[in-house]
Design an enzyme around this catalytic site. Structure first.
Site, short mmCIF file in Angstrom:
data_model
loop_
_atom_site.label_atom_id
_atom_site.label_comp_id
_atom_site.label_asym_id
_atom_site.label_seq_id
_atom_site.Cartn_x
_atom_site.Cartn_y
_atom_site.Cartn_z
N LYS A 211 30.12 54.44 -13.53
CA LYS A 211 29.62 55.28 -14.49
C LYS A 211 31.02 55.83 -15.31
O LYS A 211 31.23 55.73 -16.28
CB LYS A 211 29.08 56.57 -13.91
N GLU A 217 37.56 53.52 -5.38
CA GLU A 217 37.11 52.34 -4.46
C GLU A 217 36.90 51.03 -5.50
O GLU A 217 36.99 50.14 -5.37
CB GLU A 217 35.98 52.74 -3.82
N GLU A 369 23.67 64.92 -2.05
CA GLU A 369 24.51 64.99 -3.31
C GLU A 369 23.74 66.06 -4.28
O GLU A 369 24.65 66.76 -4.97
CB GLU A 369 25.00 63.91 -3.85
N HIS A 400 11.39 52.84 18.60
CA HIS A 400 12.15 52.53 20.02
C HIS A 400 13.46 53.15 20.01
O HIS A 400 14.29 52.54 20.75
CB HIS A 400 12.24 51.09 20.16
N LYS A 524 38.84 63.28 -2.34
CA LYS A 524 39.40 62.36 -3.33
C LYS A 524 40.87 62.73 -3.75
O LYS A 524 41.77 61.99 -3.62
CB LYS A 524 38.57 62.18 -4.61
O1 LIG Z 1 29.90 55.25 -10.97
P1 LIG Z 1 31.02 55.97 -10.65
O2 LIG Z 1 31.67 56.88 -11.80
O3 LIG Z 1 32.07 54.93 -9.83
O4 LIG Z 1 30.92 57.14 -9.31
C1 LIG Z 1 30.40 56.69 -8.17
C2 LIG Z 1 29.80 57.71 -7.58
O5 LIG Z 1 31.07 58.62 -7.01
C3 LIG Z 1 30.35 59.84 -7.05
O6 LIG Z 1 30.82 60.52 -8.32
C4 LIG Z 1 30.78 60.79 -5.98
O7 LIG Z 1 32.20 60.73 -5.69
C5 LIG Z 1 28.97 59.82 -7.12
O8 LIG Z 1 28.16 60.81 -8.02
C6 LIG Z 1 28.96 58.71 -7.96
O9 LIG Z 1 27.38 57.98 -7.93
#
Ligand SMILES: O=P(O)(O)OC[C@H]1O[C@](O)(CO)[C@@H](O)[C@@H]1O
Length: 561
Positions: A211, A217, A369, A400, A524
């Site tokens: 987003k 990551e 969340e 189980h 973070k």
């Molecule tokens: O789509 P992005 O901006 O990489 O964020 C990934 C995820 O990281 C978060 O902001 C949490 O760190 C989530 O809410 C989101 O889904």
């Protein structure tokens, strides 16, 4: 500015629920025996979902007080505000419009929010995603060597991973037979290494889904994937050693999904190969946006539209159904009852469908969340417990493993049992019988949890007296049964929307902004500050607290590479 939340603990309904609890001892055996209509009266339908609430620890009075509570905290107004695009995400001053992503083309009245033609923009992106999905599926989209794409790898994390991977796994029966989708999320480099190990770069396409396009990551994994692509294409003699050739390879093997299309371009991905969405779609509510592109490629645009239609059917249900028969509203209120009155700390979700094996993990982000908060949307402290822990595994595997605790432990664990009358995969000889046996387990578990087994019943089986207590089942362990004809794209959309709205109902009662996630920020930031300490920056190391510093020193001493 949002209207201030109503403190639920000050309402007459809240006081009524406490008094009602004090004078009621749950007794499902008796309640069913005295009321042959209980099951019928407490079973509700929403689109294709058939939801039996009768094995919950509630009476008609409980439900009626819970509905009063919903009215007194102004749930109907808040639902209307969400659908209308008011800025109910107060701490980020944003509208919350995931429901707009699944409005059908031509829906009326048209939705215009903050000057944006929401419907027009949603349909335009959907058309672009559909055209891309068709091109990959038909083989008209090729890699640099002219070969068709065989594997799509989605790189994303949180909502940019959990929704797509859960839905892809859930709808595998609907996927293109010659295409596979894989997912990379973790910054642990083994995730990428293992995922691409057996892939041919010439037939692999990466979707970078983020987003913000700023998530460490995802951007790190995207860079690693790009380096892998260049290196392996070059090794196969399919890439010249110059920047133009490398750019051309990225254009054929990378697309992106983001709200930040400028950052996508900075990464080197052609804006023509980028699919946008908007800040009014929360990450954990985004599988139905362009974030679902990998799913659209796998199942095709038509099935993807069916998926969206499923969400919309439940959106219409929650928007128009009276509170007393509104399934997501009732489920959210039941959760409030369990958390705030009966003291539940967790909630199990137990799908009797192997296809839904990632559904509990997906729900963990959606619910935790959203509602893991201690302050309300006006910044004041919450006035009661919030945010239960969601967890689960598919049945019968869970039976189980951890069901022992649900049946005989000391905790109240409300559990949702989800099942489908027909398996989604093509049936082989004998599959129908096996599925019937599977369903027998689904029916048996909620029955055992509700009605238990008394000491007399155990003794009547000839059990030795000293073992009788261990073999007694108390019963009165609350469950909701959710059934649908089959796990189709539409039904999956319905299920997701059901839990989205349930989460919203709980958040509304607690006065929470269920759409921000400030709680993920501190970790973070600290990781960025600590990183230099791991690569020789002594002042970064020395500024750490003694425990963290000791752990880092231990790590540095043990590191072999
Ligand atoms: O789509 P992005 O901006 O990489 O964020 C990934 C995820 O990281 C978060 O902001 C949490 O760190 C989530 O809410 C989101 O889904």
């Amino acid at each position: 500015m949002s209207t201030p939340p109503v403190d639920p603990t000050t309402t007459s309904a809240w006081a009524g629920l406490q008094a009602h609890h004090a004078e009621t001892s749950p007794d499902l055996r008796r309640w069913f025996a005295e009321d042959p209509e209980r099951a019928r009266r407490l079973t509700f339908d929403a689109a294709d979902l058939h939801v039996d609430l009768s094995k919950n620890l509630v009476t008609d009075t409980t439900l009626s007080l819970l509905v009063d509570l919903a009215e007194q905290v102004r749930l109907p107004e808040r639902l209307a505000a969400m659908f209308a695009g008011e800025h109910i995400n107060a701490t980020e001053d944003r509208a919350v419009l995931h429901t707009a992503l699944r409005r059908p083309p031509g829906a009326r009245p048209a939705l215009v929010v903050d000057g944006q033609d929401v419907d027009g923009d949603v349909q335009a992106v959907l058309d672009k995603v559909s055209a891309f999905a068709d091109a990959v599926r038909s083989g008209s989209w090729t890699g640099v060597t002219g070969e068709r794409i065989r594997t799509v790898v989605n790189i994303g994390i949180g909502g940019s991973d959990l929704g797509p991977v859960m839905a892809y796994e859930a709808l595998k029966a609907y996927k293109h037979p010659d295409l596979e989708v894989r997912f990379i999320s973790n910054i642990d480099p083994t995730d990428l290494a293992e995922t691409v190990a057996d892939l041919d770069p010439a037939t692999t396409l990466f979707i970078v889904a983020s987003k913000t396009f700023g998530t460490l990551e995802t951007l790190t994994n995207a860079r690693l994937a790009r380096a892998w692509l260049w290196e392996h294409l070059a090794a196969a003699g399919a890439l010249e050693d110059d920047d133009d050739a490398r750019r051309a390879a990225v254009a054929k093997h990378f697309v992106a999904v983001s709200t930040a299309l400028d950052k996508v371009a900075d990464f080197g991905i052609d804006p023509d190969n980028a699919f946008g969405f908007w800040d009014w779609v929360g990450g954990r509510y985004s599988v139905d946006s362009a974030i679902g592109t990998s799913l659209a490629v796998a199942i095709g645009p038509e099935a993807f539209r069916d998926f969206l239609a499923g969400f919309h059917a439940v959106d219409e249900h929650v928007r128009t159904e009276p509170l007393a028969t509104n399934v997501p509203v009732l489920l959210g209120l039941l959760n409030v009852w369990y958390v705030n009155v009966l003291g539940a700390h967790t909630h199990a979700v137990l799908p009797y469908s192997q296809y839904l094996h990632r559904f509990p993990a997906y729900l963990q982000q959606l619910t935790m969340e959203s509602n893991g908060k201690s302050v309300r949307w006006d910044g004041t402290p919450v006035t009661t417990d919030t945010g239960e822990v969601f967890w689960g595994e598919p049945g019968t595997n869970g039976q189980h493993a951890f069901y022992q605790l649900i049946h005989q432990g000391t905790r109240v664990i409300p559990a949702d049992f989800i099942a489908f009358a027909n398996p989604a995969h093509p049936l082989q000889d004998g599959d129908a019988d096996v599925h019937a046996l599977f369903m027998a387990n689904f029916f048996a578990q909620t029955k055992a949890l509700a009605f238990g087994k008394t000491a007399e019943e155990v003794r009547a089986e000839g059990t030795a007296e000293d073992v009788v207590p261990a073999r007694v089942f108390s019963g009165n362990r609350p469950t909701t049964s959710i059934m649908a004809p089959s796990l189709t794209p539409s039904v999956l959309g319905q299920l997701i929307a059901l839990y989205e709205h349930t989460t919203f109902v709980e958040g509304t009662v607690w006065g929470i902004d269920s759409f921000d996630q400030w709680g993920v920020e501190l970790g973070k930031k600290l990781a960025q500050e600590i990183a230099p300490a791991l690569t020789g920056d002594t002042s970064a190391l020395e500024s750490q607290d003694p425990s963290t510093r000791g752990l880092i020193e231990h790590y540095l001493a043990q590191r072999t590479a």
